[in-house]
Write an enzyme that holds these catalytic residues in place. Structure first.
Site, PDB file in Angstrom:
ATOM      1  N   HIS A 120       0.836  -1.210   0.000  1.00 20.86           N
ATOM      2  CA  HIS A 120       0.000   0.000   0.000  1.00 20.86           C
ATOM      3  C   HIS A 120       0.869   1.257   0.000  1.00 20.86           C
ATOM      4  O   HIS A 120       0.592   2.220  -0.700  1.00 20.86           O
ATOM      5  CB  HIS A 120      -0.875   0.056   1.262  1.00 20.86           C
ATOM      6  CG  HIS A 120      -1.903  -1.016   1.356  1.00 20.86           C
ATOM      7  ND1 HIS A 120      -2.064  -1.778   2.495  1.00 20.86           N
ATOM      8  CD2 HIS A 120      -2.827  -1.462   0.478  1.00 20.86           C
ATOM      9  CE1 HIS A 120      -3.069  -2.632   2.312  1.00 20.86           C
ATOM     10  NE2 HIS A 120      -3.529  -2.480   1.090  1.00 20.86           N
TER      11      HIS A 120
ATOM     12  N   LYS B 147     -16.518  -7.514   5.216  1.00 19.69           N
ATOM     13  CA  LYS B 147     -15.384  -8.115   5.916  1.00 19.69           C
ATOM     14  C   LYS B 147     -15.336  -7.650   7.364  1.00 19.69           C
ATOM     15  O   LYS B 147     -15.435  -6.469   7.643  1.00 19.69           O
ATOM     16  CB  LYS B 147     -14.065  -7.707   5.235  1.00 19.69           C
ATOM     17  CG  LYS B 147     -13.850  -8.332   3.870  1.00 19.69           C
ATOM     18  CD  LYS B 147     -12.389  -8.173   3.435  1.00 19.69           C
ATOM     19  CE  LYS B 147     -12.249  -7.140   2.332  1.00 19.69           C
ATOM     20  NZ  LYS B 147     -10.873  -6.823   1.963  1.00 19.69           N
TER      21      LYS B 147
ATOM     22  N   ARG C   3      -2.335  -5.883  -8.157  1.00 26.20           N
ATOM     23  CA  ARG C   3      -1.271  -6.858  -7.971  1.00 26.20           C
ATOM     24  C   ARG C   3      -1.284  -7.945  -9.027  1.00 26.20           C
ATOM     25  O   ARG C   3      -0.275  -8.448  -9.434  1.00 26.20           O
ATOM     26  CB  ARG C   3      -1.388  -7.515  -6.594  1.00 26.20           C
ATOM     27  CG  ARG C   3      -0.790  -6.661  -5.496  1.00 26.20           C
ATOM     28  CD  ARG C   3      -1.240  -7.195  -4.183  1.00 26.20           C
ATOM     29  NE  ARG C   3      -2.701  -7.328  -4.220  1.00 26.20           N
ATOM     30  CZ  ARG C   3      -3.416  -8.135  -3.467  1.00 26.20           C
ATOM     31  NH1 ARG C   3      -2.806  -8.895  -2.595  1.00 26.20           N
ATOM     32  NH2 ARG C   3      -4.726  -8.190  -3.562  1.00 26.20           N
TER      33      ARG C   3
ATOM     34  N   SER D  37      -3.016  -7.462   2.933  1.00 34.01           N
ATOM     35  CA  SER D  37      -3.314  -7.461   4.369  1.00 34.01           C
ATOM     36  C   SER D  37      -3.651  -8.867   4.856  1.00 34.01           C
ATOM     37  O   SER D  37      -3.249  -9.266   5.945  1.00 34.01           O
ATOM     38  CB  SER D  37      -4.489  -6.519   4.659  1.00 34.01           C
ATOM     39  OG  SER D  37      -4.170  -5.203   4.264  1.00 34.01           O
TER      40      SER D  37
END
Lengths: 164, 164, 164, 164, 164, 164
Positions: free
Chosen positions: B17, B41, B90, B128
């Site tokens: 990040h 989440k 990514r 994460s």
């Protein structure tokens, strides 16, 4: 005479689903739109509500019937004597999962085949989840779902204090 | 003067990040790093903790501010008068989801655009979730997150008896 | 002040390119649209023709200039002192190739970064190759390219006896 | 009565094509198998040879006819009054290209739709190119193509001194 | 002498897993099949049950041992002194996730490498989840799992009143 | 004793190839690096040159031999009595093509299996084509290829007046 089946959870039905259903109904003599039970996902709308929204939204397509099933698609298709399943593909991630489902369904029922239609360009980002997420965060869902569905989503939102 | 917004859940912020934020801050006059509420989440860190870790980790980038929002990104961007959202990609799976988000966001807010930066090669496996999984199984997360984040993850791990 | 560069072969420029260029021009202070030499592909239009069509098609965007280069993008961006390259992504296959190009360009020029914009939904199937293929087989390309480009493609088609 | 069209270059027809054609013929009342001219690829077999191999290989499917076209598919489908195109998908890379073709074809002909069938699991690696490559390098192509095609490929190989 | 490790949750082991294990056992001197703890997924079968089913299903492969671990794979592989991890890939979506896992594992343990085998064509749709879903909906799982697993899945289904 | 084969065109060998070869040589007792003839691609370097560059670049890996073949890989592997082919995967697009090759190779030779290694993160953008393109456009290829290869690429560039 060929009968096709268009399975889904339709929680709720979107304009993307309706586009696929209209195009499938033009290709086959009869189209069964089947609300399939999905044990893995908690649904926002009950089975009865989902069938009702489909009936209201598909009233303009004469060769379509709406059904509900909690069976395996490969078994249900045999039961209703359908020739083929029709699925809409929005994107690559859909594709791979659907590809695997089509293969396993043929393994479970050698008579069963699946055809795919590609989502119209303006519906490629549209899913039931996106509709619920937008509504939950206060966004406008007009045009993403039929009017009768929009009303029911907003009512559900009021009743649950914003949790969808 | 152009203002960009970099939205995410940052639970917690990783070195991946931070690389994206540094590069975005070099491209636009002002960068808002926005901790977005994600109802789907469960987060490990509270909103306050996530904002605090970002403030500590981004102190070296002068044109950056940290904010929190529980609104739809398409609405929040209008509210803070930002010109564009910045996202890091990514891999392909990221890409398809982000592609759909960018399209739906433009549908919800015609003024809003999204630009993508590709993750640096050494961060392509970093998320994460990976950080939390490695920590939970007793692996070393040094270098994957800023030092202040590493301390907080390990402290959280002690407090919860290993459940992250 | 930030300068971006939008590289491509533009053989010829399509409405998809123009959408990306308009959006990029709104995000950066100055935008260089660069016709890049591609040794691998035979081009239909000469460099001069491609630059001319871009000039005609982009006249309405004041902060844009059109250039030509036969250098490596990583070198050209340094030469013109640009801050970032902008690329449009139509689909996954684009993405992977562009992802690799972005990484190698950073390896060749540490100062260089690349940002990506997603193609508008109505342009996701649109490329210079598609335009040439449709024209060659006698299809209508109105609306796929600017009017000045449509004329030139049809004229080229006459001159070459249908081979594009 | 519904008519479908199954377009391809069939250079040469493989067992994978035949599986798709058999399944498509079971779904629609009439199936036109159309050898399409592809200006980009040099073909190994002439148009006449490709049509002949299809006629021999599809003799067992009564509701199928074989045709040749050098038009745009979107125009040809209108000319022969077909309702839908049918394509086989072997893998993701196929999918993305076919997805784009389906979208552009609808843009060129609003009446035209495309349905996709997934390749049977044992044909997922099978293409005309693979057959030619294997034959050229001296491998055995029995079972990959119909017997009449196998003979013609081997004869072609003799006549050209191994260059396919 | 080379030792490989084949990690998974095996909840339960399928014919697809067994094919990968047999092929991996042919490539390395010793193969450790490791039931890995996955904190994110609720398992249907207990660790003991999963190890037992593997022992019964792999009895015909002499150079294979079955183990259980609740560690990070990168640590476990060091502990048992294995040279390499072996994973099966069914499809693209598998691939991307496994690619990222292989990279992070090398970051956590520089000595550790991962090799991939592709699923046999008849197993590309087969996963533990598919087996459980088919069984739950009353479909037949014969041939998808070893006989000893089929019995245990059906018994579990009886005991839980159909919830898997 | 296990023998693996690492096939490729190696036109020229890159640092990405060498990383894969080193890791494969650590997993198997003997590794054959095989320059395979590819009729579809014009090569920059002759077979002899490619073999010579590999010999120079792999001198530090004792259990490796370099060979040349113009056969089908499925036949060559049988001839040299190898147990398995090893391929490096850089990205998804590689993956799908290699997946299909692995399946067709097993069809052609039931004894043959293929294992895949993932490219190291710093080599994910590296290919022989990228090296040639960068060199041709005057970019620096130091570190992308072994020193002996760099010299030969630059010499080739001089001799051909810049055309690679």
């Amino acid at each position: 005479m060929k009968t096709a089946i268009c399975p889904g959870s339709f929680d709720p039905v979107t304009m993307g689903h309706i586009d696929i259903i209209e195009r499938a109904a033009a290709l086959f003599d009869k189209l069964i739109v089947a609300v399939m039970h999905n044990s893995k996902k908690m649904s926002l709308f009950s089975t009865t509500e989902r069938v009702e929204m489909l009936l209201l939204s598909l009233a303009h397509i004469p060769n379509t019937v709406v059904m509900y099933s909690d069976k395996l698609l490969a078994d249900f298709i045999r039961e209703v004597n359908a020739d083929v399943a029709v699925k809409g593909l929005r994107a690559m991630s859909d594709f791979e999962q659907e590809f695997q489902m089509a293969l396993i369904n043929r393994r479970l029922n050698r008579q069963m085949d699946t055809v795919f239609l590609t989502a119209a360009e303006q519906h490629q980002y549209l899913s039931s989840s996106v509709v619920k997420e937008v509504a939950r965060l206060g966004g406008c869902i007009t045009g993403l779902v039929p009017v009768c569905v929009e009303e029911r989503v907003l009512r559900k939102l009021c009743n649950t204090g914003g949790a969808l």
